[in-house]
Structure formats: structure tokens, C-alpha cells
Design a protein around this motif. Structure first.
Motif, mmCIF file in Angstrom:
data_model
loop_
_atom_site.group_PDB
_atom_site.id
_atom_site.type_symbol
_atom_site.label_atom_id
_atom_site.label_comp_id
_atom_site.label_asym_id
_atom_site.label_seq_id
_atom_site.Cartn_x
_atom_site.Cartn_y
_atom_site.Cartn_z
ATOM 1 N N ASP A 191 0.847 -1.180 0.000
ATOM 2 C CA ASP A 191 0.000 0.000 0.000
ATOM 3 C C ASP A 191 0.891 1.241 0.000
ATOM 4 O O ASP A 191 1.905 1.281 0.679
ATOM 5 C CB ASP A 191 -0.901 0.028 1.227
ATOM 6 C CG ASP A 191 -1.980 -1.033 1.187
ATOM 7 O OD1 ASP A 191 -2.053 -1.779 0.197
ATOM 8 O OD2 ASP A 191 -2.751 -1.120 2.155
ATOM 9 N N ALA A 237 0.685 5.472 0.406
ATOM 10 C CA ALA A 237 -0.107 6.645 0.753
ATOM 11 C C ALA A 237 0.597 7.902 0.269
ATOM 12 O O ALA A 237 1.832 7.959 0.220
ATOM 13 C CB ALA A 237 -0.310 6.714 2.260
ATOM 14 N N THR A 279 -4.607 6.469 -0.825
ATOM 15 C CA THR A 279 -3.826 5.247 -0.665
ATOM 16 C C THR A 279 -4.083 4.328 -1.835
ATOM 17 O O THR A 279 -5.239 4.023 -2.150
ATOM 18 C CB THR A 279 -4.213 4.513 0.642
ATOM 19 O OG1 THR A 279 -4.005 5.391 1.735
ATOM 20 C CG2 THR A 279 -3.368 3.270 0.827
ATOM 21 N N ASN A 280 -3.031 3.930 -2.520
ATOM 22 C CA ASN A 280 -3.136 2.901 -3.549
ATOM 23 C C ASN A 280 -2.929 1.563 -2.875
ATOM 24 O O ASN A 280 -1.984 1.392 -2.108
ATOM 25 C CB ASN A 280 -2.043 3.065 -4.618
ATOM 26 C CG ASN A 280 -2.328 4.196 -5.557
ATOM 27 O OD1 ASN A 280 -3.440 4.687 -5.645
ATOM 28 N ND2 ASN A 280 -1.312 4.642 -6.263
ATOM 29 N N THR A 281 -3.795 0.621 -3.166
ATOM 30 C CA THR A 281 -3.615 -0.724 -2.640
ATOM 31 C C THR A 281 -3.226 -1.650 -3.777
ATOM 32 O O THR A 281 -3.649 -1.456 -4.918
ATOM 33 C CB THR A 281 -4.884 -1.249 -1.949
ATOM 34 O OG1 THR A 281 -5.960 -1.213 -2.878
ATOM 35 C CG2 THR A 281 -5.230 -0.405 -0.735
ATOM 36 N N GLY A 303 -7.618 2.070 -5.068
ATOM 37 C CA GLY A 303 -7.272 2.947 -3.972
ATOM 38 C C GLY A 303 -8.464 3.664 -3.393
ATOM 39 O O GLY A 303 -9.605 3.458 -3.805
ATOM 40 N N SER A 304 -8.170 4.526 -2.428
ATOM 41 C CA SER A 304 -9.196 5.327 -1.782
ATOM 42 C C SER A 304 -8.592 6.656 -1.367
ATOM 43 O O SER A 304 -7.373 6.817 -1.349
ATOM 44 C CB SER A 304 -9.756 4.592 -0.560
ATOM 45 O OG SER A 304 -8.731 4.402 0.395
ATOM 46 N N THR A 316 -13.502 5.840 -3.584
ATOM 47 C CA THR A 316 -12.641 4.716 -3.928
ATOM 48 C C THR A 316 -12.568 4.606 -5.439
ATOM 49 O O THR A 316 -13.465 5.073 -6.154
ATOM 50 C CB THR A 316 -13.157 3.383 -3.350
ATOM 51 O OG1 THR A 316 -14.458 3.138 -3.873
ATOM 52 C CG2 THR A 316 -13.211 3.425 -1.837
ATOM 53 N N THR A 324 2.056 7.629 -7.728
ATOM 54 C CA THR A 324 1.642 8.423 -6.570
ATOM 55 C C THR A 324 1.587 9.920 -6.841
ATOM 56 O O THR A 324 1.653 10.722 -5.909
ATOM 57 C CB THR A 324 2.593 8.174 -5.388
ATOM 58 O OG1 THR A 324 3.914 8.556 -5.791
ATOM 59 C CG2 THR A 324 2.572 6.734 -4.937
#
Length: 123
Positions: free
Chosen positions: A25, A27, A45-47, A52-53, A66, A98
Motif C-alpha cells: 500500500d 499513501a 492510498t493505492n492498494t 485505492g481510496s 474509492t 503516486t
């Protein structure tokens, strides 16, 4: 006895794998500027597996959303929901994993711009 050890090892391997994925993850900061100049600050945050969300607040209202993002896609659309009743549709343009920018068109017709990544800290 062997069954217990085998089950324990299998569970440990699965847990280690989930922890490794969670470590992927990423952020980064987000700054959103409303049409009237109102500034929201927050984070996204990319998961690794799910997109992400994000969440951003101006102290009075908080907006969240999201999104799904795949490695080869640089533009994503996503819903925005705010706790003050506003809703919108956003579009983000990723310059890197990011960093990037975008806009949101809200249900009241206003247009918001946002920047995410290190550049968001400068606003």
C-alpha cells in the motif's frame, strides 16, 4: 501431530503473504480546491490489488471515494461522497503511481480541481 504442523505452516505462509501484500500500500497527500477557493486536504492510498481510496477535509466537510486502477491505466473515474450531502464524479490523471491531478464535477454543478503526490503539499 504432523497434520497440526502442516496446517500451522500453511496458515503461517498465508499470513506472511497477506502481510507482504499489505506492505505494498502506498499513501500520498491530496489537496482539493473548490470553485469558491475552499481547500480540502487529505490523503489517498493505492492498494496493491484493489485500486485505492482517498479522504479529504476542509474542517467542516469530509469527502471520500474509492477507485479501481490497473497498472496500464493512467486515467480513472471515481465517485465522490461528502458528509455534507454533496456527491460528484472525479477523474484522476496519474503521472506516476503516486502523483497527478484531476477534477471533480459535484452534484451542485461546481467544479473542483485536485493535485495528489508531493505537489499537493505546495498548495
Amino acid at each position: 501431530m504432523f497434520q497440526v504442523k502442516k496446517s500451522f505452516i500453511r496458515a503461517a505462509v498465508v499470513a506472511a503473504g497477506l502481510l507482504a501484500l499489505g506492505a505494498c500500500d502506498t499513501a500520498y497527500p491530496v489537496t482539493v480546491i473548490g470553485q469558491d477557493g475552499t481547500t480540502f486536504r487529505g490523503a489517498a492510498t493505492n492498494t496493491f490489488l484493489h485500486g485505492g481510496s482517498f479522504q479529504a477535509t476542509n474542517g467542516n466537510a469530509t469527502c471520500t471515494g474509492t477507485y479501481d486502477k490497473f497498472a496500464d491505466i493512467t486515467t480513472v473515474s471515481f465517485p465522490v461522497i461528502c458528509n455534507n450531502g454533496l456527491r460528484g464524479i472525479g477523474t484522476a490523471f496519474f503521472q506516476s503511481e503516486t502523483a497527478g491531478s484531476g477534477f471533480v464535477t459535484m452534484s451542485d454543478g461546481s467544479k473542483w480541481q485536485f493535485l495528489f503526490g508531493r505537489g499537493a503539499l505546495a498548495i
